[in-house]
Design a protein around this motif. Structure first.
Motif, PDB file in Angstrom:
ATOM      1  N   UNK A  79     128.060  24.930  54.562  1.00  0.00           N
ATOM      2  CA  UNK A  79     126.929  23.997  54.684  1.00  0.00           C
ATOM      3  C   UNK A  79     126.740  23.486  56.112  1.00  0.00           C
ATOM      4  N   UNK A  80     127.821  23.411  56.867  1.00  0.00           N
ATOM      5  CA  UNK A  80     127.715  23.012  58.269  1.00  0.00           C
ATOM      6  C   UNK A  80     126.916  24.053  59.060  1.00  0.00           C
ATOM      7  N   UNK A  81     127.216  25.337  58.828  1.00  0.00           N
ATOM      8  CA  UNK A  81     126.483  26.409  59.499  1.00  0.00           C
ATOM      9  C   UNK A  81     125.026  26.449  59.052  1.00  0.00           C
ATOM     10  N   UNK A  82     124.775  26.153  57.780  1.00  0.00           N
ATOM     11  CA  UNK A  82     123.387  26.093  57.302  1.00  0.00           C
ATOM     12  C   UNK A  82     122.591  25.057  58.090  1.00  0.00           C
ATOM     13  N   UNK A  83     123.188  23.894  58.248  1.00  0.00           N
ATOM     14  CA  UNK A  83     122.486  22.792  58.912  1.00  0.00           C
ATOM     15  C   UNK A  83     122.302  23.077  60.407  1.00  0.00           C
ATOM     16  N   UNK A  84     123.343  23.591  61.042  1.00  0.00           N
ATOM     17  CA  UNK A  84     123.244  23.931  62.461  1.00  0.00           C
ATOM     18  C   UNK A  84     122.264  25.086  62.679  1.00  0.00           C
ATOM     19  N   UNK A  85     122.272  26.075  61.770  1.00  0.00           N
ATOM     20  CA  UNK A  85     121.365  27.210  61.887  1.00  0.00           C
ATOM     21  C   UNK A  85     119.912  26.795  61.751  1.00  0.00           C
ATOM     22  N   UNK A  86     119.639  25.889  60.822  1.00  0.00           N
ATOM     23  CA  UNK A  86     118.270  25.405  60.639  1.00  0.00           C
ATOM     24  C   UNK A  86     117.776  24.712  61.901  1.00  0.00           C
ATOM     25  N   UNK A  87     118.643  23.899  62.516  1.00  0.00           N
ATOM     26  CA  UNK A  87     118.263  23.196  63.738  1.00  0.00           C
ATOM     27  C   UNK A  87     118.055  24.175  64.886  1.00  0.00           C
ATOM     28  N   UNK A  88     118.949  25.133  65.022  1.00  0.00           N
ATOM     29  CA  UNK A  88     118.832  26.132  66.088  1.00  0.00           C
ATOM     30  C   UNK A  88     117.534  26.921  65.949  1.00  0.00           C
ATOM     31  N   UNK A  89     117.176  27.288  64.729  1.00  0.00           N
ATOM     32  CA  UNK A  89     115.967  28.079  64.479  1.00  0.00           C
ATOM     33  C   UNK A  89     114.678  27.308  64.745  1.00  0.00           C
ATOM     34  N   UNK A  90     114.717  25.975  64.608  1.00  0.00           N
ATOM     35  CA  UNK A  90     113.469  25.219  64.533  1.00  0.00           C
ATOM     36  C   UNK A  90     113.196  24.266  65.686  1.00  0.00           C
ATOM     37  N   UNK A  91     114.231  23.863  66.428  1.00  0.00           N
ATOM     38  CA  UNK A  91     114.036  22.837  67.451  1.00  0.00           C
ATOM     39  C   UNK A  91     114.048  23.473  68.843  1.00  0.00           C
ATOM     40  N   UNK A  92     112.927  23.361  69.550  1.00  0.00           N
ATOM     41  CA  UNK A  92     112.808  23.996  70.872  1.00  0.00           C
ATOM     42  C   UNK A  92     113.824  23.465  71.869  1.00  0.00           C
ATOM     43  N   UNK A  93     114.348  22.262  71.639  1.00  0.00           N
ATOM     44  CA  UNK A  93     115.349  21.688  72.543  1.00  0.00           C
ATOM     45  C   UNK A  93     116.662  22.467  72.510  1.00  0.00           C
ATOM     46  N   UNK A  94     116.819  23.342  71.518  1.00  0.00           N
ATOM     47  CA  UNK A  94     118.012  24.191  71.460  1.00  0.00           C
ATOM     48  C   UNK A  94     117.703  25.635  71.838  1.00  0.00           C
ATOM     49  N   UNK A  95     116.517  25.898  72.363  1.00  0.00           N
ATOM     50  CA  UNK A  95     116.228  27.248  72.855  1.00  0.00           C
ATOM     51  C   UNK A  95     117.297  27.635  73.871  1.00  0.00           C
ATOM     52  N   UNK A  96     117.807  28.880  73.727  1.00  0.00           N
ATOM     53  CA  UNK A  96     118.951  29.246  74.560  1.00  0.00           C
ATOM     54  C   UNK A  96     118.830  30.558  75.276  1.00  0.00           C
ATOM     55  N   UNK A  97     117.639  31.192  75.285  1.00  0.00           N
ATOM     56  CA  UNK A  97     117.492  32.515  75.870  1.00  0.00           C
ATOM     57  C   UNK A  97     117.000  32.493  77.307  1.00  0.00           C
ATOM     58  N   UNK A  98     116.128  33.438  77.638  1.00  0.00           N
ATOM     59  CA  UNK A  98     115.639  33.554  79.009  1.00  0.00           C
ATOM     60  C   UNK A  98     114.771  32.362  79.411  1.00  0.00           C
ATOM     61  N   UNK A  99     114.148  31.709  78.417  1.00  0.00           N
ATOM     62  CA  UNK A  99     113.319  30.531  78.678  1.00  0.00           C
ATOM     63  C   UNK A  99     113.951  29.301  78.035  1.00  0.00           C
TER      64      UNK A  99
END
Length: 481
Positions: A383-403
């Motif tokens: 459930x911890x990974x579910x919650x972190x994954x949802x945030x990573x997928x949806x919040x631009x403040x966690x964008x981590x790629x080239x941009x």
């Protein structure tokens, strides 16, 4: 008679029309097949990557057993599946246990349990029959695509197993020792072998080898629709090979290229999109063990900012197949800091990794040369990974790629112990704050406002100069309201 012939002709025409494929249906099927968008920079900004150890993922150790669970990976925010090597494994010089090879074991039944290293490949363009057939593999890729996930293969360019056909057909592809015989890989710094006796070192001074290796990679892209490669020991192969190969491969379709290297910064540019965050990972282990502090982490992030190019990005992890089997489980290495470090791996710039079994609280070292299996009971981590994954997928403040979103260290009164940083992009702001020590800490920080305490589903207000107390390894992910 003429009427009968006419009736038969009409009947035949109607049957043929019925059996002819409906053009709209055919078009729909083609659309479904091609529904996965090409690999893009935007996709990688918010992606989670899953490392699939097919041998150990299930009791069966098959493609099919993993394929049926692919839809479930969406719950964890997974967008990229990295398959550990699933090619046939050489028997000659196959590793067994300790310093022994399979040939050293006389009992034929005892020999059977040693399946060899995934990285000792006897054929680059086939699948290990222990996992199933090529058709089973294709079904895995198709299922991943249907569920919005990309599949990348572990590619071992530095060496082959001793049973590979090139050993006899193209000995000129290999590195020779002082005695003129093909050798296992040599440590360039010391001139001594690494001890990888189950593999033969390839010599990339040979131009024909370079062309053949690229052809082997292209086979999986063009014939089996895979979406990229994780390059094993990428630093051991000339960078100009990777650059030329990446150019050819990306002409076939856009791909994800991940470099496994201790220092990947020189490998990006025209070869790889993403590199391993080995240095950051080792630092996380050391902080968890009390050997380093948050100040060391801050200095590391400053170093990345000045030595890496702006569009370089890294894969973050608390475990992977190497760490789990050889360095220890997450619990062994990180102990009470495990959850804080996992949350940190999702909130720093880059792409977070989940290794097979991690989602099920796996607390054992998986066997590397023998059959083993991961647990399959959901506990605290899933459930911890579910919650972190949802945030990573949806919040631009966690964008981590080239941009990627910006990363700013925030001053606080306990800078040796409290890690506090801010991520911002497209009007979204997020703070990660954690006591990275085994002792309670009281501190103030240069931040204020009303926040959503994401992991606890609560609201929190922080005023300027307000003293906060965090228990050992306590952390919060705060989102501006």
């Amino acid at each position: 008679m003429k009427k009968l012939v006419l009736i038969l002709m009409v009947f035949s025409f109607l049957v043929s029309c019925k059996n002819e494929p409906n053009k709209e249906e055919s078009s729909a099927e083609e659309t479904q097949k091609d529904s996965l968008a090409p690999v893009s920079d935007d996709m990688m900004e918010s992606a989670v990557i899953y490392e699939a150890n097919i041998r150990q993922y299930s009791p069966e150790g098959t493609f099919d057993a993993f394929t049926k669970d692919i839809p479930q990976l969406k719950e964890l925010g997974v967008k990229v599946i990295w398959l550990m090597p699933m090619y046939p494994i050489s028997m000659k010089n196959r590793k067994a246990t300790g310093e022994k090879d399979v040939e050293d074991i006389e009992d034929p039944e005892e020999r059977k349990k040693y399946l060899g290293s995934y990285y000792s490949i006897s054929d680059y363009s086939a699948v290990n029959p222990e996992h199933g057939t090529m058709e089973d593999f294709d079904e895995l890729v198709q299922t991943a695509h249907e569920n919005g996930m990309y599949v990348i293969l572990d590619w071992v360019a530095n060496h082959t197993g001793w049973d590979h056909a090139w050993i006899t057909e193209h000995p000129e592809y290999y590195t020779k020792g002082k005695d003129g015989e093909i050798t296992d890989p040599i440590n360039d710094a010391t001139g001594e072998p690494w001890g990888w006796t189950d593999v033969a070192d390839l010599n990339f001074d040979n131009q024909e080898l370079r062309e053949k290796m690229t052809e082997e990679m292209l086979f999986w892209v063009e014939e089996h629709d895979i979406d990229g490669f994780r390059a094993d020991a990428a630093h051991s192969v000339p960078t100009d090979f990777w650059e030329a190969a990446a150019k050819t491969l990306n002409e076939a379709k856009p791909l994800i290229m991940l470099a496994e290297a201790q220092d990947p910064k020189d490998l990006f540019h025209n070869a790889f999109e993403m590199g391993y965050n080995w240095e950051g990972h080792h630092l996380m282990n050391e902080i968890a063990q009390g050997q380093k502090t948050v100040k060391d982490w801050d200095n590391y992030m400053k170093k990345i900012d000045t030595t890496f190019q702006e569009d370089d990005f890294l894969m973050n992890f608390v475990t992977n197949h190497d760490e789990n089997s050889w360095a220890g489980t997450v619990e062994e290495r990180m102990g009470d800091a495990s959850e804080a470090m996992l949350a940190m791996s999702y909130t720093i710039p880059g792409m977070p990794l989940i290794y097979s079994g991690q989602e099920y609280d796996m607390d054992k070292r998986l066997l590397f040369f023998e059959k083993d299996t991961i647990p399959k009971t959901k506990g605290k981590v899933y459930p911890l990974l579910e919650k972190l994954g949802e945030l990573k997928n949806s919040n631009a403040a966690l964008n981590g790629g080239k941009n990627k979103a910006s990363y700013t260290a925030v001053n606080n009164s306990a800078e040796e112990k409290v890690l506090l940083f801010k991520r911002e992009k497209d009007g979204q702001t997020l703070y990660f704050v954690s006591n990275m020590s085994g002792e309670p800490v009281n501190f103030t920080a240069e931040m204020e406002g009303d926040f959503s305490d994401y992991m606890n589903d609560a609201d929190i207000s922080i005023s300027r100069g307000q003293e906060m107390k965090f228990e050992p390894w306590e952390y919060k992910i705060l989102i501006n309201k």
